[in-house]
Design an enzyme around this catalytic site. Structure first.
Site, short mmCIF file in Angstrom:
data_model
loop_
_atom_site.label_atom_id
_atom_site.label_comp_id
_atom_site.label_asym_id
_atom_site.label_seq_id
_atom_site.Cartn_x
_atom_site.Cartn_y
_atom_site.Cartn_z
N ARG A 186 77.71 26.78 53.11
CA ARG A 186 76.64 26.99 54.11
C ARG A 186 77.13 26.65 55.52
NH1 ARG A 186 72.87 24.02 50.54
NH2 ARG A 186 72.03 25.59 49.13
N PHE A 202 70.05 36.85 46.93
CA PHE A 202 69.77 35.70 46.05
C PHE A 202 69.55 34.47 46.94
CE2 PHE A 202 72.79 38.47 43.78
CZ PHE A 202 72.05 38.81 42.65
N ASP A 224 65.14 37.83 47.53
CA ASP A 224 65.12 37.12 46.26
C ASP A 224 64.00 37.74 45.42
OD1 ASP A 224 66.28 34.07 45.38
OD2 ASP A 224 64.56 34.82 44.25
N SER A 225 64.16 37.69 44.10
CA SER A 225 63.15 38.31 43.24
C SER A 225 62.03 37.35 42.87
CB SER A 225 63.81 38.84 41.96
OG SER A 225 64.43 37.78 41.28
N ALA A 253 67.79 42.30 43.47
CA ALA A 253 69.03 42.42 44.24
C ALA A 253 69.79 43.73 44.00
CB ALA A 253 69.94 41.23 43.93
N CYS A 313 78.75 30.77 40.12
CA CYS A 313 78.53 29.42 39.59
C CYS A 313 78.65 29.42 38.07
CB CYS A 313 77.17 28.88 40.04
SG CYS A 313 75.76 29.86 39.52
N1 SAH Z 1 71.56 30.87 47.73
C1 SAH Z 1 70.59 29.91 47.27
C2 SAH Z 1 70.66 29.65 45.79
C3 SAH Z 1 70.53 30.89 44.94
S1 SAH Z 1 70.06 30.57 43.30
C4 SAH Z 1 70.73 28.61 48.05
O1 SAH Z 1 71.64 28.47 48.85
O2 SAH Z 1 69.90 27.72 47.87
C5 SAH Z 1 69.86 32.19 42.66
C6 SAH Z 1 68.61 32.91 43.14
O3 SAH Z 1 68.68 34.25 42.65
C7 SAH Z 1 67.30 32.35 42.64
O4 SAH Z 1 66.48 32.04 43.72
C8 SAH Z 1 66.65 33.49 41.81
O5 SAH Z 1 65.25 33.60 42.02
C9 SAH Z 1 67.37 34.69 42.37
N2 SAH Z 1 67.50 35.85 41.47
C10 SAH Z 1 67.85 35.86 40.17
N3 SAH Z 1 67.96 37.13 39.72
C11 SAH Z 1 67.69 37.95 40.77
C12 SAH Z 1 67.66 39.35 40.94
N4 SAH Z 1 67.94 40.18 39.94
N5 SAH Z 1 67.33 39.85 42.16
C13 SAH Z 1 67.06 39.01 43.20
N6 SAH Z 1 67.08 37.69 43.09
C14 SAH Z 1 67.39 37.14 41.89
#
Ligand code: SAH
Length: 369
Positions: A186, A202, A224-225, A253, A313
């Site tokens: 970040r 995401f 985000d979904s 996404a 991750c």
């Molecule tokens: N970047 C964030 C953490 C991401 S965690 C941070 O820095 O805090 C992963 C995220 O992906 C979650 O919020 C989840 O809701 C989202 N997610 C999971 N599958 C998804 C999809 N198919 N489309 C969009 N978002 C998705």
């Protein structure tokens, strides 16, 4: 120690008991025992030690001291990262005076009261909350549950990360409420984002999006979904005074990126931080396909000089696998990149040299050549 590495058991240890561990005649240390788990023994000391209040306090205080060194000035961080902090099976996140606890092992589970007591004795504590509602507990034979162990956490707990301010909803949020592991990347995003049109895919509660905006991005779109996530994200942008340049959208996404590819996007920096696509070895092939697709889609959006910040991750995806996948994605996208940097989990997720599994977060920052 995995269950197939246990040659013999002497005495009658019960699941959740502590045991002494030997390699033939040689004493290895003290461990937590659970014959029902794939991880039959988790070593917590190389000496003969009780896993008691004093031990937990000692380890938590050492963990705090270490973070004081490597994260000087920060009050909010992962305080305990299991084996990395000498407390296998225990995760504690510290949000100021609010603490969130997760246990991955039966022996820890039995001692949650001691963990709470150790926190109360060592820190200023307003609340301790158990967030044990995750899938990984099933193979340990642990029930999923969550709730307060001490006090009650507020709905909007304020935290700061390198000067950016966020609000964490401990009960409603994902995992423990905040992904501390991405703090290093970040910071990089904040440095690279100046003047750019930034896309955060995401986004969860906007960790990357807000940093890009604070770093001077021209516009920020975060998708985000989860509607909870986009709601938290928009609130966090407002909280940092950058709501005006940020848009949080509820989108799937893959579909969203496919749509952008058709009308050529309009972004010159993209961040991909998906959930783990490979949660078990058998998910490897499908997971790799997912990573490749999403990275190809993102790469296609980028003009020359554009930047991709891409993370995995997945424990089971090692650096070289991740790199190979990116090489394939770049080929599919018809782009050449240089590697600006590779980053990993922050220092509050210490990686043990002797335990490669304790490293799981892998990120590349790439620039279109
Ligand atoms: N970047 C964030 C953490 C991401 S965690 C941070 O820095 O805090 C992963 C995220 O992906 C979650 O919020 C989840 O809701 C989202 N997610 C999971 N599958 C998804 C999809 N198919 N489309 C969009 N978002 C998705």
């Amino acid at each position: 120690m995995f269950s197939n590495e246990v040659v013999s058991v002497e005495g009658r240890p019960e699941p959740g008991d502590t045991v002494r561990v030997f390699d033939r005649r040689e004493f290895l240390g003290s461990g937590m025992y659970n014959p029902h788990s794939l991880i039959a023994v988790r070593l917590y000391s190389d000496r003969e030690r009780e896993f008691d209040l004093d031990f937990i306090k000692e380890r938590l205080r050492a963990a705090r001291e270490y973070r004081g060194e490597v994260l000087s000035g920060e009050e909010d961080y992962r305080l305990c990262y299991g084996e990395g902090d000498g407390l296998p099976g225990l995760v504690v996140d510290k949000y100021g005076r609010h603490f969130v606890v997760q246990s991955h092992a039966l022996a820890v589970e039995r001692r949650l009261e001691l963990v709470t007591r150790a926190l109360l004795d060592s820190f200023e504590v307003e609340s301790v909350y158990e967030k044990n509602d995750f899938r990984l507990r099933d193979p340990e034979g642990l029930p999923r549950r969550e709730g307060p162990l001490h006090g009650v956490p507020g709905r909007q707990v304020p935290i700061a990360e390198a000067g950016a301010r966020f609000q964490v909803d401990i009960a409603l949020g994902q995992k423990t409420g905040w992904y501390f592991d991405q703090r290093v990347t970040r910071r990089r995003v904040r440095e690279f984002a100046r003047g750019r049109r930034f896309l955060d895919v995401f986004s969860y509660s906007g960790g990357f999006a807000v940093n890009a905006a604070l770093g001077g991005a021209e516009t920020v779109v975060a998708v985000d979904s989860s509607v909870t996530a986009t709601g938290l994200g928009a609130a966090n942008a407002a909280h940092n005074g950058v709501a005006e340049c940020c848009e949080f959208r509820l989108e799937e996404a893959f579909r969203y990126l496919t749509g952008l590819a058709r009308d050529r996007g309009g972004f010159d920096m993209v961040c991909l931080d998906p959930p783990a696509f490979i949660k078990a070895k058998r998910e490897r092939e499908g997971g790799l396909r997912g990573y490749r697709t999403i990275n190809t889609l993102a790469m296609r959006l980028l003009p020359p000089g554009g930047i991709l910040v891409t993370s995995s991750c997945s424990h089971h995806l090692f650096w070289q696998d991740f790199l190979d996948m990116l090489v394939g994605a770049a080929r599919d996208a018809g782009r050449e990149f240089t590697i600006l940097e590779r980053t990993s989990q922050g220092p509050d997720h210490p990686v043990l040299l002797s335990m490669p599994e304790s490293e799981y977060l892998r990120c590349f920052i790439l620039r279109v050549a």
